[in-house]
Design a protein around this motif. Sequence first.
Motif, PDB file in Angstrom:
ATOM      1  N   SER A 510       0.836  -1.215   0.000  1.00 23.95           N
ATOM      2  CA  SER A 510       0.000   0.000   0.000  1.00 23.95           C
ATOM      3  C   SER A 510       0.865   1.256   0.000  1.00 23.95           C
ATOM      4  N   ASN A 511       2.059   1.193   0.711  1.00 23.32           N
ATOM      5  CA  ASN A 511       3.005   2.319   0.629  1.00 23.32           C
ATOM      6  C   ASN A 511       3.481   2.524  -0.799  1.00 23.32           C
ATOM      7  N   ALA A 512       3.768   1.370  -1.487  1.00 20.91           N
ATOM      8  CA  ALA A 512       4.264   1.445  -2.862  1.00 20.91           C
ATOM      9  C   ALA A 512       3.193   2.043  -3.775  1.00 20.91           C
ATOM     10  N   ARG A 540       9.895  -3.591  -5.348  1.00 16.74           N
ATOM     11  CA  ARG A 540      10.422  -2.370  -5.965  1.00 16.74           C
ATOM     12  C   ARG A 540       9.281  -1.589  -6.599  1.00 16.74           C
ATOM     13  N   ASP A 541       9.337  -0.266  -6.455  1.00 15.06           N
ATOM     14  CA  ASP A 541       8.340   0.572  -7.151  1.00 15.06           C
ATOM     15  C   ASP A 541       9.071   1.581  -8.010  1.00 15.06           C
ATOM     16  N   HIS A 542       8.348   2.313  -8.770  1.00 11.77           N
ATOM     17  CA  HIS A 542       8.952   3.328  -9.637  1.00 11.77           C
ATOM     18  C   HIS A 542       8.589   4.715  -9.135  1.00 11.77           C
ATOM     19  N   PHE A 559       6.349   8.102  12.012  1.00 14.92           N
ATOM     20  CA  PHE A 559       7.023   8.947  11.020  1.00 14.92           C
ATOM     21  C   PHE A 559       6.270   8.812   9.700  1.00 14.92           C
ATOM     22  N   SER A 560       5.884   9.904   9.209  1.00 17.98           N
ATOM     23  CA  SER A 560       5.114   9.877   7.957  1.00 17.98           C
ATOM     24  C   SER A 560       5.294  11.194   7.215  1.00 17.98           C
ATOM     25  N   THR A 561       5.342  11.055   5.929  1.00 18.02           N
ATOM     26  CA  THR A 561       5.433  12.273   5.106  1.00 18.02           C
ATOM     27  C   THR A 561       4.089  12.549   4.418  1.00 18.02           C
ATOM     28  N   LYS A 562       3.169  11.685   4.756  1.00 11.05           N
ATOM     29  CA  LYS A 562       1.881  11.809   4.045  1.00 11.05           C
ATOM     30  C   LYS A 562       0.981  12.819   4.748  1.00 11.05           C
ATOM     31  N   GLU A 563       0.075  13.329   3.986  1.00 10.67           N
ATOM     32  CA  GLU A 563      -0.812  14.338   4.561  1.00 10.67           C
ATOM     33  C   GLU A 563      -1.744  13.688   5.589  1.00 10.67           C
ATOM     34  N   GLY A 567      -1.748   9.067   6.126  1.00  4.67           N
ATOM     35  CA  GLY A 567      -0.718   8.195   6.748  1.00  4.67           C
ATOM     36  C   GLY A 567      -0.665   8.360   8.255  1.00  4.67           C
ATOM     37  N   LEU A 568      -0.469   7.195   8.936  1.00  4.28           N
ATOM     38  CA  LEU A 568      -0.335   7.241  10.403  1.00  4.28           C
ATOM     39  C   LEU A 568       1.128   7.156  10.850  1.00  4.28           C
ATOM     40  N   GLY A 569       1.963   6.755   9.930  1.00  3.81           N
ATOM     41  CA  GLY A 569       3.402   6.590  10.294  1.00  3.81           C
ATOM     42  C   GLY A 569       3.623   5.368  11.167  1.00  3.81           C
ATOM     43  N   GLY A 571       2.836   2.038   9.870  1.00  2.18           N
ATOM     44  CA  GLY A 571       2.980   0.850   9.020  1.00  2.18           C
ATOM     45  C   GLY A 571       4.369   0.258   9.023  1.00  2.18           C
ATOM     46  N   LEU A 572       5.352   1.064   8.705  1.00  2.00           N
ATOM     47  CA  LEU A 572       6.721   0.527   8.600  1.00  2.00           C
ATOM     48  C   LEU A 572       7.273   0.153   9.976  1.00  2.00           C
ATOM     49  N   SER A 573       6.922   0.949  10.976  1.00  2.00           N
ATOM     50  CA  SER A 573       7.399   0.656  12.333  1.00  2.00           C
ATOM     51  C   SER A 573       6.899  -0.714  12.788  1.00  2.00           C
TER      52      SER A 573
HETATM   53  P1  ADP Z   1       2.422   5.996   6.352  1.00  2.00           P
HETATM   54  O1  ADP Z   1       2.361   5.176   5.151  1.00  2.00           O
HETATM   55  O2  ADP Z   1       1.201   5.972   7.176  1.00  2.00           O
HETATM   56  O3  ADP Z   1       3.020   7.353   6.191  1.00  2.00           O
HETATM   57  P2  ADP Z   1       4.473   4.173   6.967  1.00  2.00           P
HETATM   58  O4  ADP Z   1       5.168   3.815   8.218  1.00  2.00           O
HETATM   59  O5  ADP Z   1       3.913   3.087   6.210  1.00  2.00           O
HETATM   60  O6  ADP Z   1       3.445   5.261   7.322  1.00  2.00           O
HETATM   61  O7  ADP Z   1       5.447   4.924   6.057  1.00  2.00           O
HETATM   62  C1  ADP Z   1       6.299   5.900   6.583  1.00  2.00           C
HETATM   63  C2  ADP Z   1       6.815   6.790   5.493  1.00  2.00           C
HETATM   64  O8  ADP Z   1       7.711   6.064   4.706  1.00  2.00           O
HETATM   65  C3  ADP Z   1       5.892   7.286   4.543  1.00  2.00           C
HETATM   66  O9  ADP Z   1       5.226   8.450   5.015  1.00  2.00           O
HETATM   67  C4  ADP Z   1       6.742   7.587   3.320  1.00  2.00           C
HETATM   68  O10 ADP Z   1       7.282   8.860   3.408  1.00  2.00           O
HETATM   69  C5  ADP Z   1       7.760   6.605   3.385  1.00  2.00           C
HETATM   70  N1  ADP Z   1       7.574   5.510   2.429  1.00  2.00           N
HETATM   71  C6  ADP Z   1       7.061   4.335   2.712  1.00  2.00           C
HETATM   72  N2  ADP Z   1       7.058   3.554   1.624  1.00  2.00           N
HETATM   73  C7  ADP Z   1       7.548   4.289   0.582  1.00  2.00           C
HETATM   74  C8  ADP Z   1       7.814   4.030  -0.809  1.00  2.00           C
HETATM   75  N3  ADP Z   1       7.524   2.871  -1.391  1.00  2.00           N
HETATM   76  N4  ADP Z   1       8.359   5.037  -1.526  1.00  2.00           N
HETATM   77  C9  ADP Z   1       8.666   6.219  -0.949  1.00  2.00           C
HETATM   78  N5  ADP Z   1       8.469   6.506   0.356  1.00  2.00           N
HETATM   79  C10 ADP Z   1       7.915   5.545   1.129  1.00  2.00           C
END
Ligand code: ADP
Length: 614
Positions: A510-512, A540-542, A559-563, A567-569, A571-573
């Motif tokens: 979903s991040n991709a 891998r994504d483009h 941590f999130s860069t999404k608006e 994003g909750l920041g 997912g990856l954690s």
């Molecule tokens: P969220 O998706 O809610 O922001 P995540 O923990 O999933 O939280 O992601 C953290 C941040 O990692 C994202 O806000 C984004 O900036 C960056 N990120 C995650 N996956 C990708 C990706 N495939 N390409 C670029 N940036 C990514």
Amino acid sequence: MRQPGKGLIWAGAAFALSMLALLTWLAHQQALTRSFQDLHDRGQNTLNLAESTIRGQLERFERLPELLADQRAVRSLLLAPRDPDLIMAANTYLRDTAELLGASDLYVMYRDGETLAASNFDQPHSFVGGNFAFRPYFFDAMEHGQGRFYALGTTSDKRGYYFGAAIDVAGQRRGVMVLKVDVDDLETAWASEDLRIIVTDPEDIVFLSNRPDWLFHAFGALTPERLARTQETRRYANATLGEIDFQTRRDRAGFRLLSGHGQDAVASEYLVVKSHMPQADWTVQVLLPTRMARVQAVATVAIGLLAAGLFALTALFIWQRRRQLALRLEMEQAAKDDLERQVTLRTGQLRAANVALEEEVSERRATEAQLRKTQSELVQAGKLAALGQMSAALSHEFNQPLGAARNYAENAQLLLEQDRRDEAQGNIARILGMIDRLTRISRHLRNFARKPNQQLCAVALAEAISEAQELLGWRLRKTGVTLEVDLGEAPVHVVAGPVRLQQVLVNLISNAIDAVEGREDKRLHLRAQALGDRVCVTLRDHGPGVAEGLQARIFDPFFSTKEVGKGLGLGLSISYNIMRDFGGALSVENHPEGGAVFTLDLQAAPVTTAEAAE
Ligand code: ADP
């Protein structure tokens, strides 16, 4: 310490040497005295022996002249001194008696000194007719009744001891009876290799000697007075007198020494032991060569010196050894002290360093605690912020469909009231769609809750991927993103929890999808590769990729860069921690041709392991 000057050393050495010389000299004197004493004792013995021999010899004849003077033949002769018969009778008597007594000569002298009859009357050197009035034995006898003398015979040229006794006839002193004893035998008895036995007269002229060289030689210069005195008695008749070139002296210990002149003085030195015999009026002397005694003294001193030297050397050696030992001990002690000093110093330094370190550690600890506190405060603040964000997102996510559903429901109510069932049904269908969406959201949220304690098992990677694909199907379709899956040939199983693995995959995909939004190339590549006992899954994504500075931070919670709302920041954690729970890892890097590459490192599982339902 100040080194003593060279001069002082020389002075010390000179003093030590002179002390040594003095000691050596004293020791030599001592040894010499002892040797001389031995020599003297020996000489004394010899002297006693010689003296007693002489005394015995003389005593044998002492009384005889008086006895003979009383004989009729003698007395008769003196009454008629020119009577040839009486002379003949006396001659014969004297010859027989001399032979009998063992005397050298017997003769009768008339009061004027003329010899009337003699035992050697028939010998070539007969005394008869000779006048010996100059001899003391004659005039002493004439005067005092008896006389004694020793001399070289003027007629016989033989040495002898003369006993004279006055012949008194009819109350008148008419002549002297003389007995001469041969003294040559005495000399023969004294024969000796080394020592000299001599008899000297009152003029210090040798009269008897066991060696002939000194015979009739005088000690000291033969002054005219001495010669005149000797000449008076004609003690030495016609013999030529010589001088013995020896000097008498006394050494330190009082020994009388007789030494010759010149270089050979010591070689011809004698120790003198003498005794005056008043009855004979001569002096018997025993002369003992001192050479051996001197050699012995020197040898004693040399042995003493050698022993002392040896002792000194041994003492020096021992002293040196002790000194070396002391020095070594001193050095060892100094080294030990130095070491101890260094150890103490170092220990002090270490203690100081330790204290500093402890202070630093406690400072660090304090800082760390402060940091942790700040961090946890930050996290808390972040969590609250995230909670706020999440609440906002959730209320947005939920309120919209809820609002819409309410509208649709109200509409459906109105439509049913107006009996517009078809339209009402359409609205209900929309409401159901809304509810489905809400359900999905809540399920998704529920899935975020971790269940770390659940058991791991072998999970078929293909199944987990296809389930995730299915879950995200509506998003993929909606966004036009294509997910290309390449799992290789062999079916791959990994050690994981099926639901959590699925959750990780859903998060990554979903991040991709988010990343490729608005991009031309909307392909995603999911690849799995078995490498020994590990399985490597890459997605891998483009999209734009992850900026270098953010690569470490994107795994931090919230941590999130999404608006907001998107994003909750988390997912990856969450995914990162899940992967850790699997004994695997999650990492990110940028593809050289653009786009992010997320890598899952998983442990391969044997295919036979039964899958545990999660
Ligand atoms: P969220 O998706 O809610 O922001 P995540 O923990 O999933 O939280 O992601 C953290 C941040 O990692 C994202 O806000 C984004 O900036 C960056 N990120 C995650 N996956 C990708 C990706 N495939 N390409 C670029 N940036 C990514």
